[in-house]
Design a protein around this motif. Structure first.
Motif, PDB file in Angstrom:
ATOM      1  N   LEU A  62       2.714   7.973   7.386  1.00  0.00           N
ATOM      2  CA  LEU A  62       3.994   7.368   7.758  1.00  0.00           C
ATOM      3  C   LEU A  62       5.095   8.097   7.003  1.00  0.00           C
ATOM      4  CD1 LEU A  62       5.908   5.077   8.829  1.00  0.00           C
ATOM      5  CD2 LEU A  62       5.277   3.789   6.767  1.00  0.00           C
ATOM      6  N   ILE A  63       6.023   8.680   7.736  1.00  0.00           N
ATOM      7  CA  ILE A  63       7.240   9.232   7.134  1.00  0.00           C
ATOM      8  C   ILE A  63       8.319   8.173   7.295  1.00  0.00           C
ATOM      9  CG2 ILE A  63       8.988  11.046   7.245  1.00  0.00           C
ATOM     10  CD1 ILE A  63       6.846  12.900   8.422  1.00  0.00           C
ATOM     11  N   ILE A  64       8.893   7.754   6.181  1.00  0.00           N
ATOM     12  CA  ILE A  64       9.850   6.642   6.250  1.00  0.00           C
ATOM     13  C   ILE A  64      11.178   7.002   5.608  1.00  0.00           C
ATOM     14  CG2 ILE A  64       9.068   5.542   4.096  1.00  0.00           C
ATOM     15  CD1 ILE A  64       9.472   2.811   5.776  1.00  0.00           C
ATOM     16  N   ASN A  65      12.233   6.470   6.223  1.00  0.00           N
ATOM     17  CA  ASN A  65      13.585   6.597   5.704  1.00  0.00           C
ATOM     18  C   ASN A  65      14.275   5.265   5.972  1.00  0.00           C
ATOM     19  OD1 ASN A  65      16.077   7.663   4.773  1.00  0.00           O
ATOM     20  ND2 ASN A  65      16.659   8.171   6.870  1.00  0.00           N
ATOM     21  N   SER A  66      14.384   4.414   4.930  1.00  0.00           N
ATOM     22  CA  SER A  66      14.933   3.067   5.132  1.00  0.00           C
ATOM     23  C   SER A  66      15.584   2.542   3.862  1.00  0.00           C
ATOM     24  CB  SER A  66      13.823   2.103   5.576  1.00  0.00           C
ATOM     25  OG  SER A  66      14.329   0.783   5.712  1.00  0.00           O
ATOM     26  N   GLY A  67      16.752   1.932   4.040  1.00  0.00           N
ATOM     27  CA  GLY A  67      17.438   1.284   2.932  1.00  0.00           C
ATOM     28  C   GLY A  67      16.989  -0.144   2.704  1.00  0.00           C
ATOM     29  N   GLY A  68      16.031  -0.621   3.517  1.00  0.00           N
ATOM     30  CA  GLY A  68      15.504  -1.969   3.319  1.00  0.00           C
ATOM     31  C   GLY A  68      15.783  -2.868   4.507  1.00  0.00           C
ATOM     32  N   GLY A  69      15.762  -4.177   4.253  1.00  0.00           N
ATOM     33  CA  GLY A  69      15.990  -5.142   5.324  1.00  0.00           C
ATOM     34  C   GLY A  69      15.353  -6.483   5.022  1.00  0.00           C
ATOM     35  N   GLU A  70      14.784  -7.108   6.031  1.00  0.00           N
ATOM     36  CA  GLU A  70      14.271  -8.470   5.921  1.00  0.00           C
ATOM     37  C   GLU A  70      12.963  -8.507   5.123  1.00  0.00           C
ATOM     38  OE1 GLU A  70      13.823  -9.693   9.956  1.00  0.00           O
ATOM     39  OE2 GLU A  70      15.968  -9.497  10.415  1.00  0.00           O
ATOM     40  N   VAL A  71      12.830  -9.505   4.260  1.00  0.00           N
ATOM     41  CA  VAL A  71      11.693  -9.518   3.343  1.00  0.00           C
ATOM     42  C   VAL A  71      10.362  -9.831   4.042  1.00  0.00           C
ATOM     43  CG1 VAL A  71      13.093 -10.000   1.321  1.00  0.00           C
ATOM     44  CG2 VAL A  71      12.196 -11.919   2.652  1.00  0.00           C
ATOM     45  N   PHE A  72      10.341 -10.775   4.964  1.00  0.00           N
ATOM     46  CA  PHE A  72       9.075 -11.107   5.621  1.00  0.00           C
ATOM     47  C   PHE A  72       8.642  -9.982   6.560  1.00  0.00           C
ATOM     48  CE2 PHE A  72      10.550 -15.386   4.415  1.00  0.00           C
ATOM     49  CZ  PHE A  72       9.460 -15.765   3.643  1.00  0.00           C
ATOM     50  N   SER A  97      13.493  -3.691   0.306  1.00  0.00           N
ATOM     51  CA  SER A  97      12.240  -4.129   0.915  1.00  0.00           C
ATOM     52  C   SER A  97      11.293  -2.966   1.193  1.00  0.00           C
ATOM     53  CB  SER A  97      12.517  -4.884   2.223  1.00  0.00           C
ATOM     54  OG  SER A  97      13.097  -6.137   1.956  1.00  0.00           O
ATOM     55  N   CYS A  98      11.836  -1.789   1.413  1.00  0.00           N
ATOM     56  CA  CYS A  98      10.985  -0.612   1.614  1.00  0.00           C
ATOM     57  C   CYS A  98      10.236  -0.279   0.326  1.00  0.00           C
ATOM     58  CB  CYS A  98      11.832   0.580   2.062  1.00  0.00           C
ATOM     59  SG  CYS A  98      10.880   2.090   2.347  1.00  0.00           S
ATOM     60  N   ALA A  99      10.942  -0.281  -0.798  1.00  0.00           N
ATOM     61  CA  ALA A  99      10.286  -0.026  -2.082  1.00  0.00           C
ATOM     62  C   ALA A  99       9.317  -1.155  -2.423  1.00  0.00           C
ATOM     63  CB  ALA A  99      11.333   0.123  -3.184  1.00  0.00           C
ATOM     64  N   ASN A 100       9.754  -2.390  -2.212  1.00  0.00           N
ATOM     65  CA  ASN A 100       8.922  -3.553  -2.549  1.00  0.00           C
ATOM     66  C   ASN A 100       7.578  -3.548  -1.834  1.00  0.00           C
ATOM     67  OD1 ASN A 100      10.986  -4.509  -4.129  1.00  0.00           O
ATOM     68  ND2 ASN A 100      11.314  -6.403  -2.985  1.00  0.00           N
ATOM     69  N   TYR A 101       7.600  -3.261  -0.533  1.00  0.00           N
ATOM     70  CA  TYR A 101       6.423  -3.547   0.274  1.00  0.00           C
ATOM     71  C   TYR A 101       5.808  -2.330   0.977  1.00  0.00           C
ATOM     72  CZ  TYR A 101       8.767  -7.973  -0.495  1.00  0.00           C
ATOM     73  OH  TYR A 101       9.425  -9.036  -1.096  1.00  0.00           O
ATOM     74  N   ILE A 102       6.518  -1.221   1.070  1.00  0.00           N
ATOM     75  CA  ILE A 102       5.945  -0.033   1.701  1.00  0.00           C
ATOM     76  C   ILE A 102       5.406   0.918   0.640  1.00  0.00           C
ATOM     77  CG2 ILE A 102       6.296   1.807   3.381  1.00  0.00           C
ATOM     78  CD1 ILE A 102       6.782  -1.153   4.364  1.00  0.00           C
ATOM     79  N   ALA A 103       6.232   1.231  -0.344  1.00  0.00           N
ATOM     80  CA  ALA A 103       5.795   2.156  -1.394  1.00  0.00           C
ATOM     81  C   ALA A 103       4.657   1.575  -2.238  1.00  0.00           C
ATOM     82  CB  ALA A 103       6.977   2.521  -2.287  1.00  0.00           C
ATOM     83  N   THR A 104       4.556   0.265  -2.272  1.00  0.00           N
ATOM     84  CA  THR A 104       3.507  -0.381  -3.064  1.00  0.00           C
ATOM     85  C   THR A 104       2.203  -0.557  -2.288  1.00  0.00           C
ATOM     86  OG1 THR A 104       4.342  -2.561  -2.405  1.00  0.00           O
ATOM     87  CG2 THR A 104       5.165  -1.650  -4.483  1.00  0.00           C
ATOM     88  N   ALA A 105       2.245  -0.416  -0.973  1.00  0.00           N
ATOM     89  CA  ALA A 105       1.083  -0.737  -0.137  1.00  0.00           C
ATOM     90  C   ALA A 105       0.139   0.442   0.065  1.00  0.00           C
ATOM     91  CB  ALA A 105       1.547  -1.248   1.228  1.00  0.00           C
ATOM     92  N   SER A 106       0.585   1.643  -0.309  1.00  0.00           N
ATOM     93  CA  SER A 106      -0.204   2.843  -0.063  1.00  0.00           C
ATOM     94  C   SER A 106      -0.772   3.406  -1.355  1.00  0.00           C
ATOM     95  CB  SER A 106       0.673   3.912   0.610  1.00  0.00           C
ATOM     96  OG  SER A 106      -0.005   5.143   0.699  1.00  0.00           O
ATOM     97  N   ASN A 107      -1.953   3.959  -1.263  1.00  0.00           N
ATOM     98  CA  ASN A 107      -2.569   4.634  -2.408  1.00  0.00           C
ATOM     99  C   ASN A 107      -2.189   6.102  -2.486  1.00  0.00           C
ATOM    100  OD1 ASN A 107      -3.974   2.482  -3.600  1.00  0.00           O
ATOM    101  ND2 ASN A 107      -5.657   2.692  -2.133  1.00  0.00           N
ATOM    102  N   ASP A 108      -1.289   6.528  -1.591  1.00  0.00           N
ATOM    103  CA  ASP A 108      -0.884   7.940  -1.553  1.00  0.00           C
ATOM    104  C   ASP A 108       0.559   8.019  -1.070  1.00  0.00           C
ATOM    105  OD1 ASP A 108      -0.583  10.666  -1.271  1.00  0.00           O
ATOM    106  OD2 ASP A 108      -2.427  10.971  -0.142  1.00  0.00           O
ATOM    107  N   VAL A 109       1.491   8.015  -2.010  1.00  0.00           N
ATOM    108  CA  VAL A 109       2.918   8.058  -1.685  1.00  0.00           C
ATOM    109  C   VAL A 109       3.516   9.341  -2.250  1.00  0.00           C
ATOM    110  CG1 VAL A 109       5.160   6.921  -1.917  1.00  0.00           C
ATOM    111  CG2 VAL A 109       3.075   5.538  -1.766  1.00  0.00           C
ATOM    112  N   THR A 110       4.237  10.052  -1.420  1.00  0.00           N
ATOM    113  CA  THR A 110       4.954  11.250  -1.859  1.00  0.00           C
ATOM    114  C   THR A 110       6.433  11.068  -1.566  1.00  0.00           C
ATOM    115  OG1 THR A 110       3.052  12.694  -1.425  1.00  0.00           O
ATOM    116  CG2 THR A 110       5.218  13.740  -1.578  1.00  0.00           C
ATOM    117  N   VAL A 111       7.257  11.305  -2.567  1.00  0.00           N
ATOM    118  CA  VAL A 111       8.706  11.273  -2.386  1.00  0.00           C
ATOM    119  C   VAL A 111       9.176  12.718  -2.307  1.00  0.00           C
ATOM    120  CG1 VAL A 111      10.912  10.479  -3.290  1.00  0.00           C
ATOM    121  CG2 VAL A 111       8.840   9.130  -3.715  1.00  0.00           C
ATOM    122  N   LYS A 112       9.766  13.072  -1.178  1.00  0.00           N
ATOM    123  CA  LYS A 112      10.180  14.451  -0.967  1.00  0.00           C
ATOM    124  C   LYS A 112      11.334  14.835  -1.903  1.00  0.00           C
ATOM    125  CE  LYS A 112      10.083  16.073   3.248  1.00  0.00           C
ATOM    126  NZ  LYS A 112      10.318  16.252   4.706  1.00  0.00           N
TER     127      LYS A 112
END
Length: 252
Positions: A62-72, A97-112
């Motif tokens: 998943l390539i993601i670019n998001s400033g966040g949004g709704e918590v649920f 919300s992206c940092a809270n729940y996307i970056a924490t959910a993966s065992n392999d995160v790369t920040v470009k």
């Protein structure tokens, strides 16, 4: 307390100041990758879920670019990332919300290179805002917000237990001793601290703190193991004090 909850809901149920242009597509250069750009909300995450469920090829990244949004919606998004064991690549920004729940959910995160990753609170945030602001008695008109916080806290607790990441990652920058040192909208941690919190995040180059336009956006906290241990102990005591307070009111 009423003002506290209003501020919290405004900050964390719609974190982007303006709706971001949204798109979610299979990467034209890689049939195993989804590119998600824009706000996290129920409709957008639903589109992501449809795409990954119906993809004729196995989605691995998943390539993601998001400033966040709704918590649920963010929690649901994170559950999908965890379920499908996706590698996550942060393109330009992953905040709130992206940092809270996307970056924490993966065992392999790369920040470009130049990508921004940052937190600014979560479901435990009221504990720390209440230490910084005067408390007012909750009235009936605030009951709905109270119910929202209760539901959110349980959902977030369940999520972090599932992904095996310490929930405190969302609020360390708000804790006594660090909050007064905050000088940026978002906070993050050096890579050793991220690892000790259960995160698996690698950076291409140095951790970025400024946006492409030069704005200082993310403060990086470098915490020694001893300091992190003290913060964890302090956090546990605050949670216990809250529990005792609820017990005394017959709520727990």
């Amino acid at each position: 307390m009423r003002n506290l909850l209003v501020v919290l809901l405004l900050a964390l149920t719609g974190c982007a100041s303006q709706p971001e242009p949204f798109s979610v597509v299979i990467d034209p250069l890689s049939a195993n990758t989804i590119v998600y750009s824009g706000e996290i909300n129920a409709d957008n995450v639903g589109s992501f879920e449809q795409l990954i469920t119906n993809s004729p090829t196995k989605i691995e990244s998943l390539i993601i670019n998001s400033g966040g949004g709704e918590v649920f919606a963010g929690i649901r998004f994170g559950e999908l990332v965890y379920q499908y064991e996706l590698k996550v690549i942060v393109d330009k920004v992953c905040a709130s919300s992206c940092a809270n729940y996307i970056a924490t959910a993966s065992n392999d995160v790369t920040v470009k290179q130049g990508g921004l990753l940052g937190w600014h609170g979560g479901a435990l945030q009221p504990l720390y805002l209440s230490l910084q602001q005067s408390k007012n008695q909750v009235d009936k008109s605030n009951l709905e917000n109270e119910q929202f916080i209760t539901k959110w806290r349980q959902a977030e607790l369940d999520f972090f237990n599932k992904v095996k990441v310490n929930q405190i990652v969302t609020v360390i920058g708000m804790m006594p001793g660090l909050h007064d040192k905050r000088d940026a909208q978002l906070f993050s941690y050096d890579q050793k601290t991220l690892k000790r919190l259960g995160l698996h995040i690698a950076y291409e180059g140095e951790q970025a703190t400024h946006s492409s336009s030069g704005e200082y956006v993310v403060q990086i906290f470098s915490l020694s193991p001893e300091v992190l241990d003290l913060l964890l102990i302090q956090h546990s005591k605050i949670l216990e004090q809250e529990k005792l307070g609820l017990l005394s009111q017959g709520i727990w």
